[in-house]
Design an enzyme around this catalytic site. Sequence first.
Site, short mmCIF file in Angstrom:
data_model
loop_
_atom_site.label_atom_id
_atom_site.label_comp_id
_atom_site.label_asym_id
_atom_site.label_seq_id
_atom_site.Cartn_x
_atom_site.Cartn_y
_atom_site.Cartn_z
N HIS A 62 0.85 -1.25 0.13
CA HIS A 62 -0.06 -0.07 0.15
C HIS A 62 0.81 1.42 -0.05
O HIS A 62 0.50 2.21 0.68
CB HIS A 62 -1.01 -0.16 1.12
CG HIS A 62 -2.11 -1.12 1.24
ND1 HIS A 62 -3.33 -0.81 0.82
CD2 HIS A 62 -1.70 -2.37 1.75
CE1 HIS A 62 -3.96 -2.20 0.96
NE2 HIS A 62 -3.06 -2.88 1.49
N ASN A 91 -10.43 -2.77 2.40
CA ASN A 91 -10.05 -2.76 1.12
C ASN A 91 -11.36 -2.59 0.10
O ASN A 91 -12.33 -2.54 0.56
CB ASN A 91 -9.29 -4.13 0.55
CG ASN A 91 -8.06 -4.19 1.03
OD1 ASN A 91 -7.17 -3.34 1.13
ND2 ASN A 91 -7.45 -5.65 1.10
N HIS A 108 -3.81 1.01 11.90
CA HIS A 108 -3.66 -0.14 12.70
C HIS A 108 -4.93 -0.86 13.19
O HIS A 108 -5.82 -0.31 13.64
CB HIS A 108 -2.74 0.04 14.24
CG HIS A 108 -2.70 -0.94 14.90
ND1 HIS A 108 -2.78 -2.36 14.40
CD2 HIS A 108 -2.22 -1.17 16.26
CE1 HIS A 108 -2.28 -3.45 15.41
NE2 HIS A 108 -2.36 -2.56 16.39
#
Length: 738
Positions: A94, A167, A358
């Site tokens: 990413h 995603n 995170h």
Amino acid sequence: MARRSSTNGASRPQPSSDRGAKSDQDRGTKGNQLASFTDHPADTILTTNHGLPINDDQNSLKAGERGPSLLEDFHLREKITHFDHERIPERVVHARGSGAHGVFRVYKSLSSLTKAGFLTDPARETPVFVRFSTVAGSRGSTDLARDVRGFAVKFYTDEGNFDLVGNNMPVFFIQDAIKFPDLIHAVKPEPDNEIPQAASAHDTFWDFISVMPESMHMVMWLMSDRAIPRSYRMMEGFGVHTFRLVNARGTSRFVKFHWKPLLGVHSVVWDEAQKISGKDPDFHRRDLWEAIAEGKFPEWELGLQVVEEKDEFAFGFDLLDPTKLIPEELVPVQRVGRLTLNRNPDNFFAETEQAAFHIGHVVPGIDFSNDPLLQGRLFSYTDTQLLRLGGPNFHEIPINRAIAPVHNNQRDGLMRQTIVAGKVSYGPNSLGNNEPAQASASAGGFVTFAEPVEGAKVRQRGASFFDHYSQARMFFQSQSDPEQQHLVKALRFELGKVKNLDVRERMVLHLAQIDRDLAKSVAKALGLTVPAKAAQPPNRSVPADGSAKDHQHHQLADPAIVSEALSMRAQVPGPITTRKVAVLIADGFDAVGVAALSKALAAQGAAAFLVGPHVGPVLGDAGKAVAAPFSILTTSSVLFDAVVVADGARAADWAKEADAVEFVRDAYRHCKALAATGAGIKLLEAADIPADGKDGNRPADAAVAVGERMSRGVIEKFVTALGNHRLWSREPGLHLPI
Ligand code: HDD
């Protein structure tokens, strides 16, 4: 113009004042006495990083005009040292991304499901930062690679940061985090020559996939048009894993998170994607930036699929398996709130590049499931920031700071910013009133859901994890005809680029397990055939002792489902807001007609962009010039949603320009709406585009509007076609015979 150099950043929610220490830079540039040095205001004067005003930034300090540079030149050394250290490691995955600020608000209280404050209070507007990304490419790679897109949302809630790191596809390649480094090594450029950049169409990726049957469902998504979105603003988002929602009474339910874009879900086509990669590799980044800058704020609804604890085993697949999705037909998506992106970052590096997401950043009321992919991610994200952002204090970088107060006994470390007064940095203590004190659950303390856990320590997966094909088949069979065609072509392209014959053959065997016609269509383009009874393809993702053998190619108990929600085409196309139309104009163009078209588009939030034979002034038919921002050389139809060729004295000249012919031919080939008036129709003819009313032999095309003048009828037909996104029925003639 005043320069902003605040470490708190006007560009993000302000942290609580007790932790917002001022930087040296702020102090150094605010002194009043500097104003007297020049005519410029004090806070615009060039200084060293230590606040010393600089008198000469053009010449290094030398021993005489022609002499060597002196080590004494502290300004030269500071400037070059800082420059030498400007880069930080890019994200290992990413790396290429774009971010934006915004807000989230829940429609009505979800207190029956969760105690998370930001989901229970419709009056509360929660600031967010979102970063979209591709996965495989480097930081400078093209936006339009065939790839998964990251959709990471940081909610700065009153109870701490919640990161939903998802995603644009609802499943993943692997079931267990232990395989993540292998997957990424396979898809990244090959290690001997670092080729190819940002592409899965190479041997190591398909080699890995061909011996990892669990990847098949995700590979169907990756080969679909979802992997080449029209815009970040037109993508769905998914939390992928099953999470838990826990309410104030301690009741837990399973949940899948979704983002539903209000502009509809749209993609480009592969030929277009490849051309965009050359013409404007920043296409998605620019698109997001411009939409926000123009005040056309992208929006998504947060969706939830909620499963009661008692229904944990109600499905033929395991809720803990991230290669499976819950069909919306089985558990509908409830739309519960709205995300609006309304502010571009002020500084890409400080905000987008330094943002640290995170999956373990949760708030009370949201908890984890035992999905083994999720569990491994809980380790990876903090670990990676330690390297990427240089140490344990990355939470103090403005973009990562919580707006909730932060108090703990963590101290020191590289680049520590917070100055905590006092002697006590341990707990329990008596010298500091035993503070910072632990919070009870009723006072907002996070309490992990007390899920009972029992079992032998094993390296194993549940039986249903070994059904690798049912949902891959469901996905393929749920696609509309054009979407299936695109998927077939993508596989032909990708596997056609694979040099190793065994890898190609293995993939055809896997495809035969998913859908025989799919396998046949792909095999044909690879010069292969599908055996009458296709053998079981290999599965190297089993332990050496073969203990999982019984589970191989297990079949789901669920009846075959066709899920409309999986097809982009089955969904409402959404408004034409922010769609871009290229209008080709030449001297003497029909100014009134172009104005009428622009007005009609603007009325629905779309925009016309003038493309001339050159940039700058182009004369209208009434002698008035307008400035064309683009020329036929500086842009391309792949950067627009639709194309219009306006009538005019010199309009017929377009037909002699190869670039103009290519412009409209591509638009037609990519199934876009086109319109042409008067002499502009000649360009369509030169490109062999059927212009209805002009060629009796060819049927009218529903997305090509032509007329002598820019009439209401022409405009209406064009705008309707634009609203349908693409006219896919044009395509069959373009395909190889299957
Ligand atoms: Fe990951 C970044 C999404 C599996 C390890 N991941 C990263 C980003 C997104 C995702 C959107 C970019 C965040 C940003 O914009 O900064 N990752 C996913 C999803 C997964 C997934 C949806 C599966 C469902 N990831 C996954 C696994 C591992 C990682 C299994 C490791 C075991 N991911 C990382 C990472 C990254 C990352 C190495 C790279 C940069 C970063 O975290 O901050 O830790």
